[in-house]
Design a protein around this motif. Structure first.
Motif, PDB file in Angstrom:
ATOM      1  N   TYR A 190      62.799  46.995  65.927  1.00  0.00           N
ATOM      2  CA  TYR A 190      62.016  48.025  66.611  1.00  0.00           C
ATOM      3  C   TYR A 190      62.923  49.049  67.268  1.00  0.00           C
ATOM      4  CZ  TYR A 190      58.118  44.756  66.147  1.00  0.00           C
ATOM      5  OH  TYR A 190      57.160  43.913  65.658  1.00  0.00           O
ATOM      6  N   LEU A 191      63.900  48.544  68.018  1.00  0.00           N
ATOM      7  CA  LEU A 191      64.790  49.442  68.762  1.00  0.00           C
ATOM      8  C   LEU A 191      65.606  50.319  67.821  1.00  0.00           C
ATOM      9  CD1 LEU A 191      65.971  46.871  71.452  1.00  0.00           C
ATOM     10  CD2 LEU A 191      64.520  48.863  71.858  1.00  0.00           C
ATOM     11  N   ILE A 192      66.193  49.707  66.789  1.00  0.00           N
ATOM     12  CA  ILE A 192      67.010  50.478  65.854  1.00  0.00           C
ATOM     13  C   ILE A 192      66.143  51.467  65.083  1.00  0.00           C
ATOM     14  CG2 ILE A 192      68.394  50.327  63.755  1.00  0.00           C
ATOM     15  CD1 ILE A 192      69.581  47.756  64.759  1.00  0.00           C
ATOM     16  N   GLY A 193      64.970  51.036  64.672  1.00  0.00           N
ATOM     17  CA  GLY A 193      64.090  51.930  63.903  1.00  0.00           C
ATOM     18  C   GLY A 193      63.700  53.173  64.679  1.00  0.00           C
ATOM     19  N   PHE A 194      63.236  52.996  65.902  1.00  0.00           N
ATOM     20  CA  PHE A 194      62.845  54.150  66.708  1.00  0.00           C
ATOM     21  C   PHE A 194      64.049  55.018  67.059  1.00  0.00           C
ATOM     22  CE2 PHE A 194      58.919  51.767  67.501  1.00  0.00           C
ATOM     23  CZ  PHE A 194      57.986  52.789  67.438  1.00  0.00           C
ATOM     24  N   LEU A 195      65.187  54.370  67.362  1.00  0.00           N
ATOM     25  CA  LEU A 195      66.371  55.143  67.737  1.00  0.00           C
ATOM     26  C   LEU A 195      66.890  55.960  66.558  1.00  0.00           C
ATOM     27  CD1 LEU A 195      68.046  55.571  70.271  1.00  0.00           C
ATOM     28  CD2 LEU A 195      69.555  53.723  69.547  1.00  0.00           C
ATOM     29  N   LEU A 196      66.925  55.369  65.379  1.00  0.00           N
ATOM     30  CA  LEU A 196      67.385  56.106  64.205  1.00  0.00           C
ATOM     31  C   LEU A 196      66.430  57.234  63.831  1.00  0.00           C
ATOM     32  CD1 LEU A 196      68.727  53.264  61.858  1.00  0.00           C
ATOM     33  CD2 LEU A 196      70.046  54.906  63.207  1.00  0.00           C
ATOM     34  N   ALA A 197      65.143  57.042  64.089  1.00  0.00           N
ATOM     35  CA  ALA A 197      64.168  58.080  63.768  1.00  0.00           C
ATOM     36  C   ALA A 197      64.224  59.247  64.752  1.00  0.00           C
ATOM     37  CB  ALA A 197      62.758  57.482  63.748  1.00  0.00           C
ATOM     38  N   LEU A 198      64.497  58.944  66.031  1.00  0.00           N
ATOM     39  CA  LEU A 198      64.419  59.967  67.070  1.00  0.00           C
ATOM     40  C   LEU A 198      65.762  60.615  67.394  1.00  0.00           C
ATOM     41  CD1 LEU A 198      61.966  58.122  69.489  1.00  0.00           C
ATOM     42  CD2 LEU A 198      61.444  59.961  67.886  1.00  0.00           C
ATOM     43  N   LEU A 199      66.859  59.907  67.121  1.00  0.00           N
ATOM     44  CA  LEU A 199      68.168  60.475  67.437  1.00  0.00           C
ATOM     45  C   LEU A 199      68.453  61.772  66.684  1.00  0.00           C
ATOM     46  CD1 LEU A 199      70.824  60.265  68.948  1.00  0.00           C
ATOM     47  CD2 LEU A 199      71.668  58.722  67.155  1.00  0.00           C
ATOM     48  N   PRO A 200      68.161  61.880  65.381  1.00  0.00           N
ATOM     49  CA  PRO A 200      68.387  63.170  64.704  1.00  0.00           C
ATOM     50  C   PRO A 200      67.581  64.313  65.319  1.00  0.00           C
ATOM     51  CG  PRO A 200      68.072  61.412  63.097  1.00  0.00           C
ATOM     52  CD  PRO A 200      67.721  60.837  64.427  1.00  0.00           C
ATOM     53  N   ILE A 201      66.376  64.029  65.784  1.00  0.00           N
ATOM     54  CA  ILE A 201      65.575  65.074  66.432  1.00  0.00           C
ATOM     55  C   ILE A 201      66.252  65.522  67.717  1.00  0.00           C
ATOM     56  CG2 ILE A 201      63.315  65.646  67.384  1.00  0.00           C
ATOM     57  CD1 ILE A 201      62.112  63.495  65.621  1.00  0.00           C
ATOM     58  N   ALA A 202      66.768  64.551  68.482  1.00  0.00           N
ATOM     59  CA  ALA A 202      67.471  64.898  69.723  1.00  0.00           C
ATOM     60  C   ALA A 202      68.700  65.748  69.437  1.00  0.00           C
ATOM     61  CB  ALA A 202      67.866  63.624  70.465  1.00  0.00           C
ATOM     62  N   VAL A 203      69.415  65.430  68.353  1.00  0.00           N
ATOM     63  CA  VAL A 203      70.603  66.218  67.985  1.00  0.00           C
ATOM     64  C   VAL A 203      70.195  67.648  67.630  1.00  0.00           C
ATOM     65  CG1 VAL A 203      72.448  66.460  66.289  1.00  0.00           C
ATOM     66  CG2 VAL A 203      71.927  64.207  67.260  1.00  0.00           C
ATOM     67  N   VAL A 204      69.097  67.801  66.889  1.00  0.00           N
ATOM     68  CA  VAL A 204      68.619  69.138  66.528  1.00  0.00           C
ATOM     69  C   VAL A 204      68.207  69.920  67.770  1.00  0.00           C
ATOM     70  CG1 VAL A 204      66.790  70.385  65.310  1.00  0.00           C
ATOM     71  CG2 VAL A 204      67.915  68.445  64.215  1.00  0.00           C
ATOM     72  N   LEU A 205      67.651  69.225  68.755  1.00  0.00           N
ATOM     73  CA  LEU A 205      67.192  69.882  69.976  1.00  0.00           C
ATOM     74  C   LEU A 205      68.324  70.215  70.937  1.00  0.00           C
ATOM     75  CD1 LEU A 205      64.037  67.695  70.727  1.00  0.00           C
ATOM     76  CD2 LEU A 205      64.032  70.108  70.058  1.00  0.00           C
ATOM     77  N   ALA A 206      69.517  69.667  70.704  1.00  0.00           N
ATOM     78  CA  ALA A 206      70.610  69.808  71.669  1.00  0.00           C
ATOM     79  C   ALA A 206      70.937  71.265  71.965  1.00  0.00           C
ATOM     80  CB  ALA A 206      71.859  69.070  71.158  1.00  0.00           C
ATOM     81  N   TYR A 207      71.075  72.091  70.916  1.00  0.00           N
ATOM     82  CA  TYR A 207      71.414  73.497  71.120  1.00  0.00           C
ATOM     83  C   TYR A 207      70.322  74.216  71.902  1.00  0.00           C
ATOM     84  CZ  TYR A 207      72.180  78.438  70.093  1.00  0.00           C
ATOM     85  OH  TYR A 207      72.352  79.803  70.214  1.00  0.00           O
ATOM     86  N   LYS A 208      69.069  73.910  71.613  1.00  0.00           N
ATOM     87  CA  LYS A 208      67.959  74.555  72.305  1.00  0.00           C
ATOM     88  C   LYS A 208      67.910  74.143  73.773  1.00  0.00           C
ATOM     89  CE  LYS A 208      65.338  75.063  68.044  1.00  0.00           C
ATOM     90  NZ  LYS A 208      64.103  74.748  67.282  1.00  0.00           N
ATOM     91  N   LEU A 209      68.307  72.913  74.062  1.00  0.00           N
ATOM     92  CA  LEU A 209      68.370  72.488  75.454  1.00  0.00           C
ATOM     93  C   LEU A 209      69.468  73.232  76.205  1.00  0.00           C
ATOM     94  CD1 LEU A 209      67.828  68.625  75.162  1.00  0.00           C
ATOM     95  CD2 LEU A 209      66.206  70.352  75.939  1.00  0.00           C
ATOM     96  N   ASP A 210      70.564  73.556  75.521  1.00  0.00           N
ATOM     97  CA  ASP A 210      71.595  74.383  76.137  1.00  0.00           C
ATOM     98  C   ASP A 210      71.030  75.747  76.514  1.00  0.00           C
ATOM     99  OD1 ASP A 210      73.426  72.358  75.787  1.00  0.00           O
ATOM    100  OD2 ASP A 210      74.272  73.187  73.949  1.00  0.00           O
TER     101      ASP A 210
END
Length: 325
Positions: A190-210
Motif C-alpha cells: 500500500y505504502l509503496i504503491g501510493f508513494l510511487l503513484a504520487l511522487l512523480p506528481i509532486a516532482v512535476v509540481l515542484a517548479y510551480k510551488l517555487d
C-alpha cells in the motif's frame, strides 16, 4: 545542485545506519554484520527475526515517515505557511477519526479499505479547515490555531467512540498514539504503491510551488493555473498523509519538522527539497521507533509519543516566532 547531491547522499547514509541499528536492536540483539549478511541472503539463526519481523517494520517506518514529510512539504508550499502540516491542521486527526469510527461500528471491515476511509476523513477535515480559515490562509499563527482547535474537536470524537464502543478500544488505541508495532509485509505494498503513484506528481509540481512562493499574482502571471495547482497539490498531500495514518495511526509533527530541516539545509527549491525532506522524515520516524523500543525494555512506547516529545516544543517555538507573521 552539487550541494543538494552531497546533502542527499549524507542523509541516505544516516538513514542506512539507523536502518541497520533498527533491525539489530531489540530483546534479541543482532550484530550489524549479521544483519547485513542476512539481508544479503546468508542464512542465520536470527533470519526469521530479521526478515519476518524487524525488516518490514523498518521499511514501514521509513515509508510512513517519508510520506508524512512529503505531505508536509507540499502543504507548506501551497499555502505559503511555515506552520502548516497535516497533523497541525487537523487533517490526520480527521483521518484517524474516520478510521476509528468505521473500525468501532463495523469491526469486520477489511483493513484494505482503511487507506480510502482515511482519505475520506482527511478530505472532510481539509474542507472544514479551509471553509473556516479562508480569510486567514496567509496568517501563519491564525491558521495553525484553527487547525489545532479542529484537531482537538476530532480527538474528542475519537474519545467518544472509545467510550461508546469499549470492546474495540484495544484496536482503536493505535490511532491515538501512532505506532509501528505489529506492522508487517502486508502493509508495504500500500505504502509503496501510493508513494510511487504520487511522487512523480509532486516532482512535476515542484517548479510551480517555487513560483507560488512569489505570490499568487506573480505565479499566475508566469502561467500557473492557481486554482488547479492548489487543488492538485492538496489532494496529493492529503492522500499521502491519510495513507500513512491508515497504516500507523496519527503520528504527529514529522510533516512539520522535516520540511523545516530540509529548507535549513538547502533553501527553498522544491525539486531539491523533495528527496532530502523524505529522507529526513523516514529517518525521524525510524529513529523514533528505534528509541521507543530500546529506552524502557521490555516496555515499548508508541513511536508517536517520541515524535510528540520532539515536535511539541518545536511547534511552540515556531508559533512564538511567527505569531505576527
Amino acid at each position: 545542485m552539487p550541494n543538494a547531491i552531497k546533502v542527499t547522499l549524507s542523509l541516505f547514509v544516516v538513514w542506512l545506519l539507523f536502518a541497520i541499528w533498527h533491525v539489530g536492536a531489540g530483546a534479541v540483539q543482532i550484530s550489524a554484520t549479521e544483519v547485513v549478511n542476512t539481508l544479503l541472503g546468508d542464512s542465520s539463526d536470527n533470519e526469521f527475526i530479521v526478515m519476518g519481523y524487524r525488516l518490514p517494520r523498518m521499511l514501514v517506518a521509513t515509508l510512513v515517515g517519508a510520506s508524512l514529510a512529503l505531505s508536509g512539504l507540499l502543504v507548506q508550499g501551497i499555502v505559503r505557511n511555515p506552520l502548516a502540516s497535516p497533523d497541525i491542521l487537523g487533517v490526520t486527526t480527521g483521518a484517524s477519526l474516520a478510521v476509528v469510527a468505521v473500525n468501532a461500528m463495523f469491526p469486520d471491515v477489511s483493513a484494505t479499505l482503511f487507506p480510502f476511509i482515511a482519505m475520506v476523513g482527511g478530505g472532510i477535515a481539509t474542507l472544514v479547515l479551509f471553509s473556516l480559515a479562508r480569510r486567514v490562509l496567509n496568517h501563519a499563527a491564525a491558521l495553525a490555531l484553527i487547525g489545532v482547535a479542529l484537531a482537538a474537536l476530532f480527538s474528542a470524537g475519537v474519545d467518544f467512540l472509545l467510550l461508546a464502543f469499549p470492546l474495540e478500544i484495544n484496536i482503536s488505541m493505535i490511532w491515538l498514539t501512532g505506532s509501528v508495532w505489529g506492522r508487517n509485509w502486508t502493509h508495504i505494498p500500500y505504502l509503496i504503491g501510493f508513494l510511487l503513484a504520487l511522487l512523480p506528481i509532486a516532482v512535476v509540481l515542484a517548479y510551480k510551488l517555487d513560483l507560488f512562493a512569489l505570490g499568487d499574482e506573480t505565479a499566475q502571471g508566469l502561467g500557473v493555473n492557481i486554482n488547479n495547482v492548489r487543488l492538485l497539490t492538496l489532494c496529493v498531500a492529503i492522500t499521502l498523509a491519510c495513507v500513512a495514518v491508515s497504516v500507523c495511526g496519527n503520528i504527529g509533527f514529522i510533516g512539520l519538522i522535516a520540511p523545516h530541516a530540509a529548507r535549513f539545509l538547502l533553501g527553498n527549491r522544491h525539486i531539491a527539497l523533495i528527496p532530502v525532506c523524505m529522507l529526513i522524515g523516514g529517518s525521524l520516524l525510524l529513529s523514533a521507533d528505534l528509541f521507543a523500543r530500546i529506552l524502557m525494555p521490555p516496555t515499548e512506547l508508541p513511536a508517536g509519543v517520541m515524535t510528540a516529545m520532539i515536535g511539541g516544543p518545536y511547534f511552540i517555538f515556531l508559533l512564538s516566532r511567527y505569531k505576527h507573521w
